[in-house]
Write an enzyme that holds these catalytic residues in place. Structure first.
Site, PDB file in Angstrom:
ATOM      1  N   CYS A 193      -9.053  -0.787   6.663  1.00  0.00           N
ATOM      2  CA  CYS A 193      -7.709  -0.859   7.241  1.00  0.00           C
ATOM      3  C   CYS A 193      -7.606  -2.123   8.091  1.00  0.00           C
ATOM      4  CB  CYS A 193      -7.419   0.378   8.090  1.00  0.00           C
ATOM      5  SG  CYS A 193      -5.751   0.416   8.776  1.00  0.00           S
ATOM      6  N   ARG A 194      -6.719  -3.026   7.706  1.00  0.00           N
ATOM      7  CA  ARG A 194      -6.540  -4.256   8.470  1.00  0.00           C
ATOM      8  C   ARG A 194      -5.755  -4.027   9.755  1.00  0.00           C
ATOM      9  NH1 ARG A 194      -3.955  -7.934   3.888  1.00  0.00           N
ATOM     10  NH2 ARG A 194      -2.849  -5.969   3.578  1.00  0.00           N
TER      11      ARG A 194
END
Length: 596
Positions: A193-194
């Site tokens: 997850c950025r």
């Protein structure tokens, strides 16, 4: 190796997420809640919003601070920051830095002392920050530890043994995946997850899902309250002018207030759409029992099948197209003739385009270039789409993920790495039936445990003259005093694994090939032996055998000279390969098989 999401450097999307949530929270308490109407309405709005934003902030901090790495990674050298020689060079570097100069010893000693003091101060500051972060995250950690179930490590260890990661250099579980961003193996890897700047795996997936749900409710509460305030502002404009001057100051007018509330409301609505899409996507993942990584692998496998099939749809693609209601004869196809019909990008963001017709060539060289382009082409990022996931078969997705794990060169089973090079392998080179009792450097073991042979094959160009071969054979014939009608034999590299069938006492020169030979039957054109040569060989069998044995020295010398002009080509197949290449049916090939 990244240990958590709060480790520098921060991702830009992580900074954006934190800034947006802080701005929305500040706007709600300053511009939203005080203008909802009566005091009781204000208390209700704050009583609902405060637990939501507290839960979102706490879960966000905990999800980003948690380390979802596999248990084996905690013992790796990269995680513990142990150098390869096992020695910590800190003291040595300080000593070398302090004693490097002799002229200005005092000044250098002073700088060394200052450097050590600065390093110790930085360590103390980092330890204080980590302790403060742990103190802030302790309520969330206590809540998550109470909600989490029992550990499933024993269950994973019983499934097909342990695996070994060649990058982390440790043993990991079966469903672990090496994240290239964090540079570590994550237990039951789902995705990176950025927005959190951290991986989502088994250790923090429940917290991530709870964060998603809390953020959706928070955003819905935000934009619904904003719409309510804007409606009241239009209906009670005079009252709002007095309330704004009383609560925000006389310098703040109605127009800036409406702009701030409107921007925050639109921002909350825009953030709700992708977050709700992600929520339904993970609901389908949980229902199907797969992960985001399995979904991505399955879609990339379908893209490869479409490219390899030349525009023919796979069964899953046909099923998806039938559900969408768009046929190949629709008006959309006039703009995208070479592509598979998909719904609009608002609902399905991925389009599975086939290879354009102009890229495909009829000639063999064109086919080769297209294949090379497909191999060199980097996989496109797969976008999240609940519509695509809803139409995928969970069993097929699981099979694709299992095949991807088998083909992985980074994470391999421990048994596969410890598999010795045992077994016998037939070596076929122009009729030889010898067997190799030991492996060579060109042998390996494939994913299925079977032996594989990589042979070296030398191909003579069509324009190479036959005069050197004729000279060698004529010289050998003169030495043995045999008939001059013998045709020159095909030059062959002497192998230690060949039998003496080709050099036997019989006069007939036999050229045979076993099923494992890398030479195809239609490419072998041995030189014919005349009848006179056959009669002479039958009468002088013993002398010809002696002559052939003496001939090997001349052949080896001539071969060393000719190999300098011969293009080498390696066969990396499982024993079969088209030896003629693209021009096999145009020019008679003269191949020399050299096996090691």
């Amino acid at each position: 190796m990244r240990k958590h999401g709060w480790q520098l450097p921060y991702h830009p999307l992580q900074v954006v997420a934190v800034a947006v949530f802080l701005a929305l929270g500040f706007a709600f308490y300053v511009f939203f809640a005080p203008f909802v109407g009566k005091k009781i309405h204000q208390y209700i709005a704050m009583g609902i919003y405060t637990p939501l934003i507290t839960c979102v902030v706490g879960l966000y901090i905990w999800c980003a601070a948690s380390d979802p790495a596999d248990r084996g990674v905690f013992r790796s050298k990269k995680y513990l920051k142990i150098p390869e020689n096992g020695k910590f060079p800190l003291a040595k570097d300080i000593k070398d830095g302090c004693g490097s100069a002799t002229g200005g010893a005092k000044s250098h000693d002073g700088t060394c002392v200052e450097d050590t003091e600065n390093g110790s101060n930085k360590k103390l500051e980092s330890s204080e920050r980590s302790s403060l972060l742990r103190l802030l995250c302790s309520p969330c950690a206590l809540l998550c530890s109470c909600c989490s179930g029992k550990d499933e490590s024993s269950e994973q260890m019983s499934e097909d043994g342990m695996f070994y990661c060649s990058l982390c250099e440790v043993e990991v579980f079966k469903y672990s995946k090496h994240c290239r961003v964090c540079d570590k193996c994550v237990d039951r890897f789902d995705h990176h997850c950025r927005w959190l700047n951290n991986c989502i795996g088994k250790r923090n997936y429940r917290k991530f899902f709870s964060l998603m749900v809390s953020a959706i409710f928070l955003l819905i509460m935000q934009w619904s309250t904003g719409i309510f305030v804007l409606v009241l502002c239009l209906l009670r404009r005079n009252q709002f002018n007095a309330d704004i001057a009383l609560k925000l100051g006389s310098s703040f007018s109605l127009i800036p207030f409406v702009i701030v509330v409107g921007v925050c409301t639109v921002l909350a609505m825009l953030a709700t759409l992708p977050l709700a899409q992600l929520f339904f996507f993970h609901i389908l993942l949980i229902k199907k029992g797969i992960s985001t990584y399995d979904y991505i692998v399955a879609l990339r496998e379908q893209e490869q099948e479409l490219e390899a099939g030349g525009g023919q749809q796979s069964p899953q693609m046909s099923m998806i197209s039938s559900f969408t209601g768009l046929s190949s004869a629709s008006s959309f196809n006039t703009f995208h003739r070479g592509a598979w019909c998909t719904p609009p990008r608002l609902f399905l963001e991925d389009q599975f385009d086939v290879v354009p017709p102009e890229n495909a060539s009829v000639s063999s060289y064109g086919k080769k270039s297209v294949v090379e382009e497909r191999v060199k082409k980097k996989p496109q990022p797969v976008k999240i789409s609940p519509w695509t996931l809803a139409r995928l078969n969970a069993e097929e997705v699981s099979k694709a993920a299992a095949e991807a794990r088998k083909k992985s060169k980074i994470i391999q089973p421990v048994a596969r790495r410890e598999n010795p090079f045992v077994g016998l392998e037939a070596s076929s080179s122009f009729g030889s039936s010898g067997r190799r009792m030991f492996p060579t450097k060109y042998e390996g073991v494939n994913n299925n445990g079977k032996q594989r042979r990589q042979s070296k094959r030398i191909r003579l160009p069509a324009e190479l003259p036959l005069e050197p071969l004729m000279n060698v054979q004529t010289k050998a014939a003169m030495e043995t005093s045999t008939s001059s009608g013998l045709a020159p034999l095909q030059l062959e590299a002497r192998s230690a694994f060949q039998t003496s069938r080709a050099m036997s006492g019989s006069g007939n020169v036999m050229v045979t090939s076993s099923p494992e030979s890398s030479l195809d039957s239609h490419d072998i054109h041995p030189f014919r032996v005349s009848s006179e040569a056959e009669d002479a060989a039958q009468l002088n069998g013993f002398s010809s055998a002696v002559g052939l044995m003496g001939q090997q020295r001349g052949q080896q010398q001539q071969q060393q000279l000719s190999m300098m002009m011969m293009p080498l080509s390696r066969s990396t197949s499982d024993g079969y390969d088209a030896s003629g290449g693209e021009d096999s049916d145009q020019v008679p090939s003269r191949n020399i098989h050299k096996s090691r």
